[in-house]
Design a protein around this motif. Structure first.
Motif, PDB file in Angstrom:
ATOM      1  N   GLY A   1       0.803  -1.210   0.000  1.00  9.23           N
ATOM      2  CA  GLY A   1       0.000   0.000   0.000  1.00  9.23           C
ATOM      3  C   GLY A   1       0.839   1.265   0.000  1.00  9.23           C
ATOM      4  O   GLY A   1       1.765   1.409   0.796  1.00  9.23           O
ATOM      5  N   HIS A   2       0.493   2.205  -0.887  1.00 10.49           N
ATOM      6  CA  HIS A   2       1.279   3.420  -1.060  1.00 10.49           C
ATOM      7  C   HIS A   2       0.414   4.503  -1.690  1.00 10.49           C
ATOM      8  O   HIS A   2      -0.730   4.267  -2.069  1.00 10.49           O
ATOM      9  N   THR A   3       0.980   5.706  -1.813  1.00 15.95           N
ATOM     10  CA  THR A   3       0.370   6.788  -2.570  1.00 15.95           C
ATOM     11  C   THR A   3       1.320   7.181  -3.697  1.00 15.95           C
ATOM     12  O   THR A   3       2.525   6.956  -3.624  1.00 15.95           O
ATOM     13  N   ASP A   4       0.773   7.792  -4.767  1.00 14.23           N
ATOM     14  CA  ASP A   4       1.602   8.299  -5.858  1.00 14.23           C
ATOM     15  C   ASP A   4       2.020   9.731  -5.540  1.00 14.23           C
ATOM     16  O   ASP A   4       1.370  10.422  -4.757  1.00 14.23           O
TER      17      ASP A   4
ATOM     18  N   PRO B   1      -7.716  -5.896 -17.915  1.00 10.67           N
ATOM     19  CA  PRO B   1      -8.671  -6.760 -17.228  1.00 10.67           C
ATOM     20  C   PRO B   1      -8.116  -7.682 -16.151  1.00 10.67           C
ATOM     21  O   PRO B   1      -8.897  -8.389 -15.514  1.00 10.67           O
ATOM     22  N   VAL B   2      -6.810  -7.683 -15.925  1.00  9.20           N
ATOM     23  CA  VAL B   2      -6.270  -8.556 -14.872  1.00  9.20           C
ATOM     24  C   VAL B   2      -6.476  -7.839 -13.535  1.00  9.20           C
ATOM     25  O   VAL B   2      -5.807  -6.847 -13.240  1.00  9.20           O
ATOM     26  N   ALA B   3      -7.391  -8.320 -12.733  1.00 14.12           N
ATOM     27  CA  ALA B   3      -7.700  -7.683 -11.450  1.00 14.12           C
ATOM     28  C   ALA B   3      -6.506  -7.819 -10.503  1.00 14.12           C
ATOM     29  O   ALA B   3      -5.995  -8.918 -10.296  1.00 14.12           O
ATOM     30  N   ALA B   4      -6.071  -6.702  -9.958  1.00 12.02           N
ATOM     31  CA  ALA B   4      -4.956  -6.707  -9.008  1.00 12.02           C
ATOM     32  C   ALA B   4      -4.950  -5.438  -8.164  1.00 12.02           C
ATOM     33  O   ALA B   4      -4.537  -5.465  -7.005  1.00 12.02           O
ATOM     34  N   LEU B   5      -5.420  -4.332  -8.739  1.00  9.38           N
ATOM     35  CA  LEU B   5      -5.435  -3.067  -8.015  1.00  9.38           C
ATOM     36  C   LEU B   5      -6.473  -3.105  -6.902  1.00  9.38           C
ATOM     37  O   LEU B   5      -7.619  -3.495  -7.120  1.00  9.38           O
ATOM     38  N   GLN B   6      -6.048  -2.681  -5.710  1.00 10.86           N
ATOM     39  CA  GLN B   6      -6.943  -2.545  -4.568  1.00 10.86           C
ATOM     40  C   GLN B   6      -6.771  -1.160  -3.964  1.00 10.86           C
ATOM     41  O   GLN B   6      -5.670  -0.604  -3.965  1.00 10.86           O
ATOM     42  N   ILE B   7      -7.853  -0.611  -3.409  1.00  8.91           N
ATOM     43  CA  ILE B   7      -7.783   0.684  -2.744  1.00  8.91           C
ATOM     44  C   ILE B   7      -8.211   0.533  -1.292  1.00  8.91           C
ATOM     45  O   ILE B   7      -8.983  -0.361  -0.942  1.00  8.91           O
ATOM     46  N   LEU B   8      -7.691   1.417  -0.470  1.00  9.31           N
ATOM     47  CA  LEU B   8      -8.093   1.484   0.931  1.00  9.31           C
ATOM     48  C   LEU B   8      -9.182   2.541   1.033  1.00  9.31           C
ATOM     49  O   LEU B   8      -8.934   3.726   0.788  1.00  9.31           O
ATOM     50  N   ASN B   9     -10.403   2.123   1.372  1.00 11.06           N
ATOM     51  CA  ASN B   9     -11.510   3.088   1.395  1.00 11.06           C
ATOM     52  C   ASN B   9     -11.552   3.848   2.710  1.00 11.06           C
ATOM     53  O   ASN B   9     -10.737   3.620   3.619  1.00 11.06           O
ATOM     54  N   SER B  10     -12.505   4.748   2.828  1.00 12.71           N
ATOM     55  CA  SER B  10     -12.574   5.625   4.001  1.00 12.71           C
ATOM     56  C   SER B  10     -12.938   4.871   5.270  1.00 12.71           C
ATOM     57  O   SER B  10     -12.776   5.390   6.372  1.00 12.71           O
ATOM     58  N   GLU B  11     -13.444   3.635   5.131  1.00 10.60           N
ATOM     59  CA  GLU B  11     -13.738   2.799   6.304  1.00 10.60           C
ATOM     60  C   GLU B  11     -12.555   1.934   6.702  1.00 10.60           C
ATOM     61  O   GLU B  11     -12.649   1.155   7.656  1.00 10.60           O
TER      62      GLU B  11
ATOM     63  N   SER C   1      -4.745   9.090  -2.816  1.00 13.65           N
ATOM     64  CA  SER C   1      -5.365   7.771  -2.699  1.00 13.65           C
ATOM     65  C   SER C   1      -4.352   6.705  -2.304  1.00 13.65           C
ATOM     66  O   SER C   1      -3.229   6.662  -2.790  1.00 13.65           O
ATOM     67  N   ILE C   2      -4.774   5.843  -1.411  1.00  6.94           N
ATOM     68  CA  ILE C   2      -3.946   4.735  -0.933  1.00  6.94           C
ATOM     69  C   ILE C   2      -4.335   3.491  -1.712  1.00  6.94           C
ATOM     70  O   ILE C   2      -5.505   3.101  -1.745  1.00  6.94           O
ATOM     71  N   HIS C   3      -3.362   2.873  -2.346  1.00  5.85           N
ATOM     72  CA  HIS C   3      -3.655   1.700  -3.171  1.00  5.85           C
ATOM     73  C   HIS C   3      -2.482   0.730  -3.138  1.00  5.85           C
ATOM     74  O   HIS C   3      -1.376   1.079  -2.730  1.00  5.85           O
ATOM     75  N   ARG C   4      -2.753  -0.481  -3.559  1.00  9.72           N
ATOM     76  CA  ARG C   4      -1.726  -1.516  -3.616  1.00  9.72           C
ATOM     77  C   ARG C   4      -2.037  -2.445  -4.791  1.00  9.72           C
ATOM     78  O   ARG C   4      -3.136  -2.387  -5.368  1.00  9.72           O
ATOM     79  N   VAL C   5      -1.053  -3.262  -5.146  1.00 12.07           N
ATOM     80  CA  VAL C   5      -1.241  -4.236  -6.214  1.00 12.07           C
ATOM     81  C   VAL C   5      -1.137  -5.627  -5.603  1.00 12.07           C
ATOM     82  O   VAL C   5      -0.084  -6.014  -5.083  1.00 12.07           O
ATOM     83  N   HIS C   6      -2.242  -6.343  -5.638  1.00  9.56           N
ATOM     84  CA  HIS C   6      -2.377  -7.658  -5.024  1.00  9.56           C
ATOM     85  C   HIS C   6      -2.196  -8.734  -6.088  1.00  9.56           C
ATOM     86  O   HIS C   6      -2.368  -8.488  -7.283  1.00  9.56           O
ATOM     87  N   VAL C   7      -1.833  -9.922  -5.660  1.00  9.22           N
ATOM     88  CA  VAL C   7      -1.853 -11.060  -6.571  1.00  9.22           C
ATOM     89  C   VAL C   7      -3.248 -11.177  -7.177  1.00  9.22           C
ATOM     90  O   VAL C   7      -4.243 -11.067  -6.457  1.00  9.22           O
TER      91      VAL C   7
END
Length: 373
Positions: free
Chosen positions: A213-216, A227-237, A269-275
């Motif tokens: 998890g990081h920010t740009d 279409p390869v799902a991998a991006l995840q975001i950390l939401n406000s909750e 935005s906080i995001h990461r790249v998951h398997v």
């Protein structure tokens, strides 16, 4: 000699897994020129940028054929032999914060002795200040690449900057556009990014992470649909959610420089790249991205003539509180220098918590990069 013909790019099928998708707003940029359209888009944008930092845009005047050509060029570059790609790589450049050109996979330790699986090729914007040798497969199509880079800026970035200006109640909606001019020296760049699929045992050792998890660091990042799902975001909750690849959209995230300019109003935005999920875990992931940043001479202070920021008392940021008055150029250099460190002491717990050596995350004295576990 004519440029070699490039086969069309065929995207892999989307995942069929039942994932916990993020609910993100989609801005329809076809409204932009309509009476009252910008004001309506700002209403949709406000919650997204103040609480999540992620949203989609559609109808942005870049065709799917143009986008797929960039994916095809990225595919052709990554198909080159490693020794050919390494001609455009310099460890010394990376160590001093120069990030354009090629970065091979394995340049950094992800953690627990496992190296990263990410290849990056950055093409700086065509502002006349970033002359670089390009591999023949890209050089032969450089006019097409430049046209695409410029369209990212004019058709998407500049429109978003005007919406941000309206949100901030600035007296001139072109104020932020003037701070992000394409033909003025800056660090904007187009990126082809390749994640190599890994085996289950290696994925387990790094807690299922490609990138933690990081920010740009810039203003906004444009991620073209793949279409390869991998991006995840950390939401406000505080929950990690998958970002769905929606047809005909670009995924946009807001970044650190914009947070600094708005005194923290607009969230980085906080995001990461998951398997990827099981039905895509064996597939390599190719991305096409555009990173927009303020021009190099812009000082990253909160915008002084924003009635909204002044009403809310948002007149400081992490830099000014340290007595720092960083230009974009200075910020990019120190942040990129930190990002390219080898992190040889990185450890990852079984719960996916990343820890680093004492100096690995230091950007400048008093300011460390954040890794979000």
């Amino acid at each position: 000699m004519p440029a070699r013909l490039i086969d069309r790019y065929d995207h892999v099928p989307v995942t069929k897994e039942n994932l916990d998708w993020a609910e993100l707003v989609t801005l329809d940029l076809s409204q932009y020129e309509q009476p009252g359209g910008k004001q309506e888009l700002v209403k949709q944008l406000e919650h997204a940028v103040r609480h999540v930092g992620f949203f989609y845009v559609k109808n942005f005047n870049i065709s799917q054929d143009e986008i797929d050509r960039q994916f095809a060029l990225g595919r052709e570059f990554y198909a080159l032999p490693l020794e050919e790609k390494l001609k455009y790589h310099s460890v010394a450049d990376l160590d001093r914060g120069e990030y354009n050109g090629y970065r091979p996979a394995g340049h950094r330790d992800l953690g627990n002795g496992i190296k990263d699986n990410v290849q990056v090729y950055n093409i700086p914007k065509f502002d006349g200040h970033h002359q670089r040798q390009q591999p023949p497969i890209l050089r032969d199509h450089i006019e097409e690449i430049e046209a695409f880079s410029r369209k990212c800026h004019t058709e998407v970035v500049e429109k978003l900057l005007r919406l941000f200006a309206i949100l901030l109640e600035l007296p001139d909606e072109d104020q932020l556009v003037r701070d992000h001019q394409y033909d003025v020296k800056g660090e904007d760049h187009l990126r082809y990014m390749h994640y190599a699929a890994r085996g289950a045992e290696v994925n387990k050792q790094v807690a299922g992470m490609y990138v933690p998890g990081h920010t740009d660091l810039g203003t906004v990042t444009l991620l073209f649909r793949q279409p390869v799902a991998a991006l995840q975001i950390l939401n406000s909750e505080g929950d990690w959610k998958w970002v769905r690849p929606q047809d005909g959209t670009i995924t946009i995230n807001t970044c650190d420089a914009l947070t600094a300019l708005t005194g923290g109003l607009i969230k980085s935005s906080i995001h990461r790249v998951h398997v990827p999920p099981p039905d895509q875990a064996h597939v390599d992931r190719l991305g096409v991205l555009y990173f927009a940043r303020p021009n190099n001479h812009i000082v990253l202070h909160p915008i002084q003539n924003s009635p909204l920021l002044n009403r809310l008392g948002l007149t400081k940021n992490v830099f000014t509180e340290l007595g720092q008055h960083l230009t974009t150029e200075e910020w990019v250099k120190v942040r990129q220098t930190q990002q390219q460190r080898r992190n040889r002491e990185a450890k990852i717990s079984t719960k996916g918590e990343f820890s680093y050596g004492s100096k690995d995350l230091e950007i400048i004295p008093g300011l460390e990069a954040k890794v979000y576990n």
